[in-house]
Motif scaffolding. Structure first.
Motif, PDB file in Angstrom:
ATOM      1  N   VAL A 255      27.097  32.863  94.890  1.00 57.20           N
ATOM      2  CA  VAL A 255      27.189  32.328  93.530  1.00 57.20           C
ATOM      3  C   VAL A 255      27.701  30.890  93.551  1.00 57.20           C
ATOM      4  CG1 VAL A 255      28.324  32.619  91.289  1.00 57.20           C
ATOM      5  CG2 VAL A 255      27.500  34.617  92.538  1.00 57.20           C
ATOM      6  N   VAL A 256      28.435  30.521  94.566  1.00 55.63           N
ATOM      7  CA  VAL A 256      28.970  29.156  94.679  1.00 55.63           C
ATOM      8  C   VAL A 256      27.852  28.115  94.622  1.00 55.63           C
ATOM      9  CG1 VAL A 256      30.187  27.546  96.206  1.00 55.63           C
ATOM     10  CG2 VAL A 256      31.006  29.896  95.948  1.00 55.63           C
ATOM     11  N   PHE A 257      26.665  28.461  95.114  1.00 60.69           N
ATOM     12  CA  PHE A 257      25.547  27.514  95.141  1.00 60.69           C
ATOM     13  C   PHE A 257      24.975  27.242  93.749  1.00 60.69           C
ATOM     14  CE2 PHE A 257      25.265  29.461  99.480  1.00 60.69           C
ATOM     15  CZ  PHE A 257      25.661  28.327 100.177  1.00 60.69           C
ATOM     16  N   LEU A 258      25.439  27.961  92.747  1.00 63.96           N
ATOM     17  CA  LEU A 258      24.960  27.741  91.380  1.00 63.96           C
ATOM     18  C   LEU A 258      25.787  26.694  90.648  1.00 63.96           C
ATOM     19  CD1 LEU A 258      24.454  31.465  90.218  1.00 63.96           C
ATOM     20  CD2 LEU A 258      22.943  30.048  91.613  1.00 63.96           C
ATOM     21  N   LYS A 259      26.784  26.159  91.308  1.00 58.82           N
ATOM     22  CA  LYS A 259      27.767  25.297  90.661  1.00 58.82           C
ATOM     23  C   LYS A 259      27.143  24.122  89.919  1.00 58.82           C
ATOM     24  CE  LYS A 259      31.584  24.871  92.794  1.00 58.82           C
ATOM     25  NZ  LYS A 259      32.661  24.522  93.768  1.00 58.82           N
ATOM     26  N   GLY A 260      26.073  23.544  90.439  1.00 59.37           N
ATOM     27  CA  GLY A 260      25.490  22.360  89.806  1.00 59.37           C
ATOM     28  C   GLY A 260      24.440  22.658  88.757  1.00 59.37           C
ATOM     29  N   MET A 261      24.182  23.921  88.481  1.00 61.24           N
ATOM     30  CA  MET A 261      23.131  24.292  87.520  1.00 61.24           C
ATOM     31  C   MET A 261      23.683  24.282  86.103  1.00 61.24           C
ATOM     32  SD  MET A 261      21.178  27.353  89.594  1.00 61.24           S
ATOM     33  CE  MET A 261      20.556  27.078  91.256  1.00 61.24           C
ATOM     34  N   HIS A 262      23.950  23.099  85.595  1.00 59.73           N
ATOM     35  CA  HIS A 262      24.617  22.971  84.299  1.00 59.73           C
ATOM     36  C   HIS A 262      23.713  23.277  83.106  1.00 59.73           C
ATOM     37  CE1 HIS A 262      28.143  21.519  86.298  1.00 59.73           C
ATOM     38  NE2 HIS A 262      27.485  20.510  86.854  1.00 59.73           N
ATOM     39  N   GLU A 263      22.402  23.408  83.336  1.00 67.10           N
ATOM     40  CA  GLU A 263      21.478  23.760  82.260  1.00 67.10           C
ATOM     41  C   GLU A 263      21.277  25.270  82.152  1.00 67.10           C
ATOM     42  OE1 GLU A 263      20.166  21.564  80.092  1.00 67.10           O
ATOM     43  OE2 GLU A 263      21.415  20.080  81.116  1.00 67.10           O
ATOM     44  N   LEU A 264      21.843  26.027  83.105  1.00 69.35           N
ATOM     45  CA  LEU A 264      21.624  27.466  83.149  1.00 69.35           C
ATOM     46  C   LEU A 264      22.133  28.136  81.880  1.00 69.35           C
ATOM     47  CD1 LEU A 264      20.331  29.186  85.390  1.00 69.35           C
ATOM     48  CD2 LEU A 264      22.631  29.869  86.080  1.00 69.35           C
ATOM     49  N   SER A 265      21.250  28.883  81.235  1.00 71.68           N
ATOM     50  CA  SER A 265      21.634  29.602  80.009  1.00 71.68           C
ATOM     51  C   SER A 265      21.560  31.112  80.184  1.00 71.68           C
ATOM     52  CB  SER A 265      20.746  29.173  78.831  1.00 71.68           C
ATOM     53  OG  SER A 265      19.389  29.490  79.085  1.00 71.68           O
ATOM     54  N   LEU A 266      20.762  31.573  81.149  1.00 70.22           N
ATOM     55  CA  LEU A 266      20.634  33.013  81.379  1.00 70.22           C
ATOM     56  C   LEU A 266      20.785  33.308  82.863  1.00 70.22           C
ATOM     57  CD1 LEU A 266      17.980  35.391  79.829  1.00 70.22           C
ATOM     58  CD2 LEU A 266      18.661  35.593  82.206  1.00 70.22           C
ATOM     59  N   LEU A 267      21.736  34.188  83.178  1.00 65.60           N
ATOM     60  CA  LEU A 267      21.989  34.580  84.568  1.00 65.60           C
ATOM     61  C   LEU A 267      22.109  36.100  84.628  1.00 65.60           C
ATOM     62  CD1 LEU A 267      22.652  33.913  87.515  1.00 65.60           C
ATOM     63  CD2 LEU A 267      25.048  33.618  86.837  1.00 65.60           C
ATOM     64  N   ASN A 268      21.237  36.715  85.408  1.00 64.29           N
ATOM     65  CA  ASN A 268      21.240  38.167  85.568  1.00 64.29           C
ATOM     66  C   ASN A 268      21.563  38.506  87.015  1.00 64.29           C
ATOM     67  OD1 ASN A 268      20.736  40.919  85.789  1.00 64.29           O
ATOM     68  ND2 ASN A 268      18.950  40.877  84.447  1.00 64.29           N
ATOM     69  N   MET A 269      22.730  39.132  87.225  1.00 55.58           N
ATOM     70  CA  MET A 269      23.143  39.563  88.554  1.00 55.58           C
ATOM     71  C   MET A 269      23.457  41.055  88.547  1.00 55.58           C
ATOM     72  SD  MET A 269      25.459  36.421  90.010  1.00 55.58           S
ATOM     73  CE  MET A 269      26.802  36.746  88.873  1.00 55.58           C
ATOM     74  N   GLU A 270      22.761  41.804  87.743  1.00 56.99           N
ATOM     75  CA  GLU A 270      22.994  43.242  87.672  1.00 56.99           C
ATOM     76  C   GLU A 270      22.859  43.895  89.041  1.00 56.99           C
ATOM     77  OE1 GLU A 270      20.808  47.247  85.946  1.00 56.99           O
ATOM     78  OE2 GLU A 270      20.538  45.351  84.875  1.00 56.99           O
ATOM     79  N   GLY A 271      23.857  44.696  89.410  1.00 55.82           N
ATOM     80  CA  GLY A 271      23.795  45.427  90.661  1.00 55.82           C
ATOM     81  C   GLY A 271      24.068  44.610  91.900  1.00 55.82           C
ATOM     82  N   CYS A 272      24.431  43.351  91.742  1.00 53.21           N
ATOM     83  CA  CYS A 272      24.778  42.532  92.907  1.00 53.21           C
ATOM     84  C   CYS A 272      26.231  42.830  93.323  1.00 53.21           C
ATOM     85  CB  CYS A 272      24.634  41.042  92.579  1.00 53.21           C
ATOM     86  SG  CYS A 272      22.936  40.518  92.270  1.00 53.21           S
ATOM     87  N   PRO A 273      26.560  42.710  94.616  1.00 51.22           N
ATOM     88  CA  PRO A 273      27.915  43.012  95.083  1.00 51.22           C
ATOM     89  C   PRO A 273      28.905  41.877  94.808  1.00 51.22           C
ATOM     90  CG  PRO A 273      26.552  42.354  96.941  1.00 51.22           C
ATOM     91  CD  PRO A 273      25.641  42.411  95.739  1.00 51.22           C
ATOM     92  N   VAL A 274      28.964  41.429  93.560  1.00 48.49           N
ATOM     93  CA  VAL A 274      29.884  40.359  93.183  1.00 48.49           C
ATOM     94  C   VAL A 274      31.143  40.963  92.562  1.00 48.49           C
ATOM     95  CG1 VAL A 274      28.083  38.637  92.846  1.00 48.49           C
ATOM     96  CG2 VAL A 274      28.776  40.087  90.933  1.00 48.49           C
ATOM     97  N   THR A 275      32.214  40.217  92.621  1.00 50.21           N
ATOM     98  CA  THR A 275      33.465  40.612  91.989  1.00 50.21           C
ATOM     99  C   THR A 275      33.812  39.601  90.911  1.00 50.21           C
ATOM    100  OG1 THR A 275      34.942  39.337  93.436  1.00 50.21           O
ATOM    101  CG2 THR A 275      34.203  41.488  94.242  1.00 50.21           C
ATOM    102  N   ALA A 276      34.944  39.788  90.264  1.00 56.45           N
ATOM    103  CA  ALA A 276      35.372  38.843  89.233  1.00 56.45           C
ATOM    104  C   ALA A 276      35.628  37.455  89.808  1.00 56.45           C
ATOM    105  CB  ALA A 276      36.618  39.374  88.533  1.00 56.45           C
ATOM    106  N   ALA A 277      35.745  37.350  91.120  1.00 56.01           N
ATOM    107  CA  ALA A 277      35.960  36.044  91.751  1.00 56.01           C
ATOM    108  C   ALA A 277      34.783  35.102  91.501  1.00 56.01           C
ATOM    109  CB  ALA A 277      36.180  36.221  93.248  1.00 56.01           C
TER     110      ALA A 277
END
Length: 577
Positions: free
Chosen positions: A271-293
């Motif tokens: 997710v760190v690689f998304l840092k520069g995507m300032h136009e992003l309005s919709l992000l779907n990460m359902e079922g991904c092994p991400v945490t609140a971090a």
């Protein structure tokens, strides 16, 4: 509960209100000037009392009736041939012979998605449209690489949909490299596409939308997208091969507005690689092994309005970062290990319109943090510990249109607190604590179009209250509490299109007689009842019926088949078969 109507709990949820970022059948970016005067269905507009059809409509209708008498439409105006073509496709009247008549017609849009018999020989006619052709959909066709090669004669092609085309390979992708005007490209569930073949995408510099959903061989191929700086929508969802390293080459795609990567292996580090995507309005990460971090990065995406982290590894720790996402309109955090402590950080998200808390460990105390969400329209509380006391915090959310309280602790007394939500259109009360008394307290909700009382204990007496819901289009009253007498109260709900009365074992043929006037019905389920073959005669007037379930009834499948052939031509889903 019987198999005909038992619920599939914990199924994958794919939100209807979250746009996919992929154009539909006809996109406004493609040609659409002919849509405004498109022909109605065969015979439409010609019945007594309806609007008189135009001369153009009558002409096209007559041409389609006698399509085999014409060998070519190349000499007539393009917009007319386009309408004729569309009508033939929609009516499933297009054949090898009639399709040939459209050779060199300069059509702009060819939509043949899931149309049977589309193969390489058809591609010759499609390609003959030449520079005029702007959009093509040949999903689920038998087109091969050779057929795809013919599109090189259509340099102005903007939209190409090749979903479920299993006979294409990397070689076929190579033929796309010359289509530099493509703005939309879709390859859903194409198992033959590999990372190497994706090199063909590198030259599609005008691409704005790319869909690679369920393509299992694309790991490592996203590196070829680095130069597609105009890309606004990317779907790589349900690709279990996608890992953190795949997101690194996407970091420079700063125009991305929609990124779908559910069910991938992307974690917090990716997710760190998304840092520069300032136009992003919709992000779907359902079922991904991400945490609140991961919210550390996501909270910096100021324009984010839709976020789905359902079925991930979220817990209360780190959820304070939600507070920074002040532009969120849709948030799905269902099926996570979060409690009321997490909801405290959502308190300031006053732009919220849809909130999904399905199967989270939240209760009445957490509902207090939702009081400021005055724009909230959809609230999912299924399988939570919310009870009657918590509903008092919802009484001021007058814009609520949909509430799901299935499998909660809510009782009859709590439902009184919903009586002021007069904008409510959908209410799910699939819970055993609800009885006739609770239903009586909802009679002010006359805007309801969907009411689910699947597990509630409703009796014949309670069905009297259903008369107040004149706008109901979908109704489920299952569980064994009503008889033929109760069904008589349903016959006044003439707007109903979906009716589920399964598991009411005392219903007889008289129940079918009572609902015989509900001619708008599209779906009917009367499984596990005492309905017999004799009762089928009462369904003859339901000519719009497409789905009929009579499982565990004394009805012979061949009798249902006779009914279908004689009176219900639109019936396509039958149980038992």
């Amino acid at each position: 509960m019987g198999g005909a109507c038992s619920r599939k709990r914990y199924q994958q949820v794919r939100e209807d209100d979250v746009r996919r970022g992929i154009p539909g059948k006809y996109c406004k970016n493609y040609s659409s000037k002919w849509l405004g005067s498109s022909l109605p269905r065969a015979g439409a507009g010609m019945s007594r009392g309806s609007t008189c059809p135009t001369l153009m409509e009558l002409t096209i209708h007559k041409i389609c009736e006698h399509i085999n008498e014409y060998s070519s439409f190349a000499m007539i105006p393009r917009d007319i041939s386009q309408q004729i073509f569309n009508e033939l496709v929609d009516s499933h009247l297009l054949t090898d012979v009639s399709f040939e008549a459209f050779r060199d017609c300069a059509l702009e849009d060819v939509y043949l998605g899931e149309y049977p018999a589309v193969r390489d020989s058809w591609m010759s006619v499609i390609a003959s449209q030449g520079p005029s052709l702007l959009s093509v959909d040949i999903s689920a066709s038998d087109v091969t690489d050779s057929g795809l090669d013919l599109l090189k004669d259509c340099p102005n092609l903007q939209g190409l949909t090749l979903d479920y085309c299993y006979r294409l390979s990397d070689s076929g992708l190579g033929f796309l490299s010359d289509l530099s005007n493509l703005t939309t490209l879709s390859f859903k569930k194409s198992s033959s596409i590999t990372a190497q073949g994706m090199a063909a995408f590198a030259g599609l510099t005008n691409l704005k939308s790319l869909d690679l959903e369920r393509c299992p061989g694309i790991h490592g191929g996203l590196v070829h997208l680095r130069g597609l700086t105009k890309l606004e929508s990317l779907n790589i969802g349900w690709c279990n091969c996608i890992t953190n390293s795949d997101l690194k080459p996407l970091s420079g795609l700063t125009n991305l507005r929609v990124l779908l990567l559910p069910r991938s292996k992307v974690s917090d580090d990716g997710v760190v690689f998304l840092k520069g995507m300032h136009e992003l309005s919709l992000l779907n990460m359902e079922g991904c092994p991400v945490t609140a971090a991961c919210l550390e990065t996501i909270s910096g995406l100021a324009k984010l309005s839709h976020l789905n982290v359902q079925r991930s590894n979220l817990s209360d720790d780190g959820c304070d970062k939600f507070a920074g996402l002040v532009n969120l309109k849709v948030l799905n955090i269902g099926f996570n290990n979060i409690t009321d402590a997490c909801l405290k950080h959502l308190k300031g998200l006053t732009n919220m319109e849809s909130l999904n808390l399905d199967s989270c460990k939240i209760g009445d105390e957490g509902m207090a943090y939702l009081e400021g969400m005055k724009r909230l329209r959809c609230l999912e509380l299924s399988d939570t510990e919310v009870g009657s006391s918590g509903l008092r915090h919802l009484s001021g959310l007058r814009n609520l249109e949909s509430v799901n309280l299935s499998f909660t602790l809510v009782t009859d007394g709590g439902l009184r607190r919903l009586s002021g939500l007069t904008s409510l259109k959908s209410l799910n009360l699939d819970t055993r604590q609800i009885t006739d008394t609770g239903l009586a307290s909802l009679t002010s909700l006359t805007s309801l179009t969907h009411l689910d009382l699947f597990g509630a204990r409703i009796t014949d007496y309670g069905t009297n209250y259903l008369r107040y819901f004149k706008n109901l289009r979908s109704l489920e009253v299952c569980g064994g509490g009503i008889t033929d007498a109760g069904v008589k109260n349903i016959r006044e709900l003439t707007c109903l299109t979906h009716l589920n009365l399964s598991q009411n074992c005392n219903l007889t043929d008289k129940a079918l007689e009572s609902i015989s006037g509900l001619t708008a019905l599209v779906s009917l389920n009367v499984s596990s009842s005492r309905v017999t073959n004799a009762g089928l005669q009462h369904l003859k007037m339901l000519t719009n019926l497409r789905s009929l379930s009579l499982e565990s009834c004394k009805v012979a499948p061949n009798e249902i088949k006779k009914l279908q052939l004689s009176a219900l031509p639109n019936l396509v889903n039958i149980r038992p078969k």
